[in-house]
Scaffold this active site. Structure first.
Site, PDB file in Angstrom:
ATOM      1  N   HIS A 121       1.094  -0.861   0.059  1.00  0.00           N
ATOM      2  CA  HIS A 121       0.235   0.192   0.293  1.00  0.00           C
ATOM      3  C   HIS A 121       0.877   1.275  -0.311  1.00  0.00           C
ATOM      4  O   HIS A 121       2.370   1.538   0.931  1.00  0.00           O
ATOM      5  CB  HIS A 121      -0.649  -0.162   1.084  1.00  0.00           C
ATOM      6  CG  HIS A 121      -2.176   0.740   1.461  1.00  0.00           C
ATOM      7  ND1 HIS A 121      -2.105   2.124   1.909  1.00  0.00           N
ATOM      8  CD2 HIS A 121      -3.619   0.778   1.232  1.00  0.00           C
ATOM      9  CE1 HIS A 121      -2.270   2.821   2.022  1.00  0.00           C
ATOM     10  NE2 HIS A 121      -3.858   2.049   1.640  1.00  0.00           N
ATOM     11  N   ASP A 198       3.011  -5.234   8.096  1.00  0.00           N
ATOM     12  CA  ASP A 198       1.675  -3.630   7.607  1.00  0.00           C
ATOM     13  C   ASP A 198       0.482  -5.037   7.669  1.00  0.00           C
ATOM     14  O   ASP A 198       0.225  -5.989   7.033  1.00  0.00           O
ATOM     15  CB  ASP A 198       1.885  -3.501   6.816  1.00  0.00           C
ATOM     16  CG  ASP A 198       0.191  -3.051   6.217  1.00  0.00           C
ATOM     17  OD1 ASP A 198      -1.083  -2.700   6.793  1.00  0.00           O
ATOM     18  OD2 ASP A 198       0.377  -2.095   4.891  1.00  0.00           O
ATOM     19  N   GLN A 201      -4.409  -4.914   6.956  1.00  0.00           N
ATOM     20  CA  GLN A 201      -5.431  -5.827   5.963  1.00  0.00           C
ATOM     21  C   GLN A 201      -5.911  -7.651   6.953  1.00  0.00           C
ATOM     22  O   GLN A 201      -6.983  -8.611   6.271  1.00  0.00           O
ATOM     23  CB  GLN A 201      -5.020  -6.365   4.939  1.00  0.00           C
ATOM     24  CG  GLN A 201      -5.618  -4.546   4.178  1.00  0.00           C
ATOM     25  CD  GLN A 201      -7.188  -4.722   3.387  1.00  0.00           C
ATOM     26  OE1 GLN A 201      -7.814  -4.826   3.665  1.00  0.00           O
ATOM     27  NE2 GLN A 201      -7.253  -3.432   3.162  1.00  0.00           N
ATOM     28  N   LYS A 224     -10.467  -1.069  10.342  1.00  0.00           N
ATOM     29  CA  LYS A 224     -10.278  -2.084   9.335  1.00  0.00           C
ATOM     30  C   LYS A 224     -11.093  -3.442   9.769  1.00  0.00           C
ATOM     31  O   LYS A 224     -11.478  -4.437   9.178  1.00  0.00           O
ATOM     32  CB  LYS A 224      -9.030  -2.399   8.419  1.00  0.00           C
ATOM     33  CG  LYS A 224      -8.739  -1.168   7.356  1.00  0.00           C
ATOM     34  CD  LYS A 224      -8.069  -1.933   6.837  1.00  0.00           C
ATOM     35  CE  LYS A 224      -7.358   0.119   6.289  1.00  0.00           C
ATOM     36  NZ  LYS A 224      -8.132   0.289   4.527  1.00  0.00           N
ATOM     37  N   CYS A 362      -4.928   2.876  -3.497  1.00  0.00           N
ATOM     38  CA  CYS A 362      -3.897   2.576  -2.838  1.00  0.00           C
ATOM     39  C   CYS A 362      -2.431   2.280  -3.021  1.00  0.00           C
ATOM     40  O   CYS A 362      -1.499   1.848  -2.491  1.00  0.00           O
ATOM     41  CB  CYS A 362      -4.120   3.540  -1.462  1.00  0.00           C
ATOM     42  SG  CYS A 362      -5.090   4.915  -1.032  1.00  0.00           S
TER      43      CYS A 362
HETATM   44  N1  PLP Z   1      -1.709  -1.096   4.379  1.00  0.00           N
HETATM   45  C1  PLP Z   1      -2.732  -1.203   3.991  1.00  0.00           C
HETATM   46  C2  PLP Z   1      -2.622  -2.734   3.188  1.00  0.00           C
HETATM   47  C3  PLP Z   1      -3.986  -0.846   3.874  1.00  0.00           C
HETATM   48  O1  PLP Z   1      -5.017  -1.446   3.181  1.00  0.00           O
HETATM   49  C4  PLP Z   1      -4.731   0.274   3.979  1.00  0.00           C
HETATM   50  C5  PLP Z   1      -5.409   1.097   4.174  1.00  0.00           C
HETATM   51  O2  PLP Z   1      -5.733   0.287   3.291  1.00  0.00           O
HETATM   52  C6  PLP Z   1      -2.928   0.822   5.433  1.00  0.00           C
HETATM   53  C7  PLP Z   1      -2.436   0.046   4.697  1.00  0.00           C
HETATM   54  C8  PLP Z   1      -3.103   2.267   5.233  1.00  0.00           C
HETATM   55  O3  PLP Z   1      -4.261   2.753   6.263  1.00  0.00           O
HETATM   56  P1  PLP Z   1      -4.957   4.027   7.513  1.00  0.00           P
HETATM   57  O4  PLP Z   1      -5.697   4.746   6.321  1.00  0.00           O
HETATM   58  O5  PLP Z   1      -5.879   3.447   8.669  1.00  0.00           O
HETATM   59  O6  PLP Z   1      -4.141   4.053   8.355  1.00  0.00           O
END
Ligand code: PLP
Length: 404
Positions: A121, A198, A201, A224, A362
């Site tokens: 992401h 990370d 998800q 999420k 993203c």
């Molecule tokens: N990492 C992953 C794999 C994501 O899918 C997302 C959000 O879609 C993020 C990081 C960022 O999350 P946030 O926007 O809640 O900080």
């Protein structure tokens, strides 16, 4: 067996109609809906428990502090951290990664290397690019194949004594791939590199045990995993957190301040400057308790079966190409359809009450890799069921008739 009807009944928003149709919510990878238990915890906090934490000596403030610190304990248990002091409340996965980049970054030197993967992401790409540009570190990318599976041989070849950090996603938001995180951590450790996972998800869909993974950092976003927006967790292994310089300056992160000199607070407060999102932390802990009550393995098993059903049903649609076909996959169905732009598809099926996302999610490098500008993405939550998938497929077929 998980009782889907009983679960759905706990999500008030699912009783709503959208454009005259019962809402089918298939965008949980963007944000999950919230069970009543979480909504009520937030409501109760603001009605009955609100006060600032850590500062007051009166009962209300002490109770708010207990709730906030209790939430830290709950999140520590949820991730199986060695101690709740390893749990830092942040705004979300994005802030968690940025916190590590801006603190650990100060300790890096030109020529040090950070490895990320081809399926990250943007939030796990851009903070490291800042470091590349500001500090001269080298950013290297672990490649993947056409199924969206990481090339582990290439990963091992990229590792060297210059590798300072390996930062990879546990589960891809654009492809659904679940990465072999334990294997990645072990290989990184063997060359003395730190690891950041990370988990934005992964956490909503499966049990996660940071000690079993052995990672140094793990980030998640509350919204999420059925919790509130604006709150998340950065887990950091105590030994590593202790080596990091402070992040933001302000109240709560200090022990004493004079105009000449400031002494910093102990962990985890050193990384939580200012009044935290108290209600958010309490709501997040409630979401974690709710997930535990449903059963995290039961959630994984249920969604896995639903993913298989959805995959079969979608593949029967003429001209549909699934993007992301890794054998180890979570509930994300990214696809393109010949002769139909993803945005048009998503807009048309919204008319039937179906909420899916059409975008680059993203993860523009993933879209570039697969040679598409965007995909339609249907992503699953534990409240979804076969009927939702059947309605999605029917709406897609209707949309295609109009578009072709
Ligand atoms: N990492 C992953 C794999 C994501 O899918 C997302 C959000 O879609 C993020 C990081 C960022 O999350 P946030 O926007 O809640 O900080």
């Amino acid at each position: 067996m998980l009782d889907n009807a009983a679960i759905r009944a706990q999500f008030p928003i699912l009783a709503q109609t959208e454009n005259g149709h019962p809402l089918v919510y298939l965008d949980s990878a963007a944000t999950a809906q919230k069970p009543l238990r979480v909504i009520e915890a937030l409501d109760r906090y603001y009605r009955e428990q609100n006060a600032n934490v850590h500062r007051g000596v009166y009962g209300l403030s002490e109770r708010a502090t207990d709730l906030y610190e209790g939430a830290r304990g709950a999140m520590g248990a949820f991730l199986n951290a060695a101690t709740p002091l390893e749990i830092i409340f942040v705004r979300g996965a994005t802030e968690g990664i940025n916190l590590v980049a801006s603190t650990l970054g100060k300790l890096l030197k030109p020529g040090d290397e950070i490895l990320i993967s081809a399926m990250e992401h943007h939030s796990n790409i851009v903070p490291w690019q800042f470091l590349r540009d500001e500090r001269g570190i080298r950013l290297r990318v672990i490649p993947m194949d056409e199924r969206g599976v990481l090339d582990m041989d290439a990963f091992r070849k990229l590792l060297s004594e210059r590798t300072r950090l390996v930062a990879v996603t546990h589960m891809s938001n654009a492809l659904g791939t679940i990465n072999p995180v334990r294997e990645i951590v072990d290989a990184a450790k063997a060359v003395g590199a730190l690891t950041l996972i990370d988990g934005a998800q992964a956490v909503p869909h499966m049990p996660v045990d940071v000690q079993a993974l052995g990672c140094d950092f793990y980030v998640l976003s509350g919204h999420k995993m059925y919790g509130p927006t604006g709150i998340g967790v950065l887990y950091g292994r105590m030994e590593v957190l202790e080596t990091l310089p402070p992040y933001q300056g302000g109240g709560d992160m200090i022990r004493s301040v004079t105009f000449k000199k400031t002494e910093f607070n102990v962990l985890p407060y050193r990384f939580e400057a200012g009044t935290p999102h108290i209600a958010g932390a309490i709501g997040l802990a409630e979401a974690a308790r709710w997930m535990e009550a449903v059963g995290r393995q039961a959630i994984f098993d249920y969604e896995h079966e639903l993913l298989q059903y959805a995959t079969e049903q979608l593949q029967a649609i003429d001209g549909l190409r699934l993007i992301g076909t890794a054998p180890e996959k979570g509930g994300v169905l990214s696809f393109v359809i010949e002769g139909a732009h993803p945005h048009d598809v998503a807009t048309l099926i919204d008319q039937d009450g179906i909420a899916v996302r059409a975008s680059h999610h993203c993860a523009q490098p993933v879209m570039d890799f697969f040679g598409v500008p965007a995909t339609v993405r249907a992503s699953l939550g534990v409240y979804n069921n076969r009927e939702d998938i059947d309605r999605l497929v029917a709406a897609l077929n209707d949309a295609l008739e109009m578009l072709r």
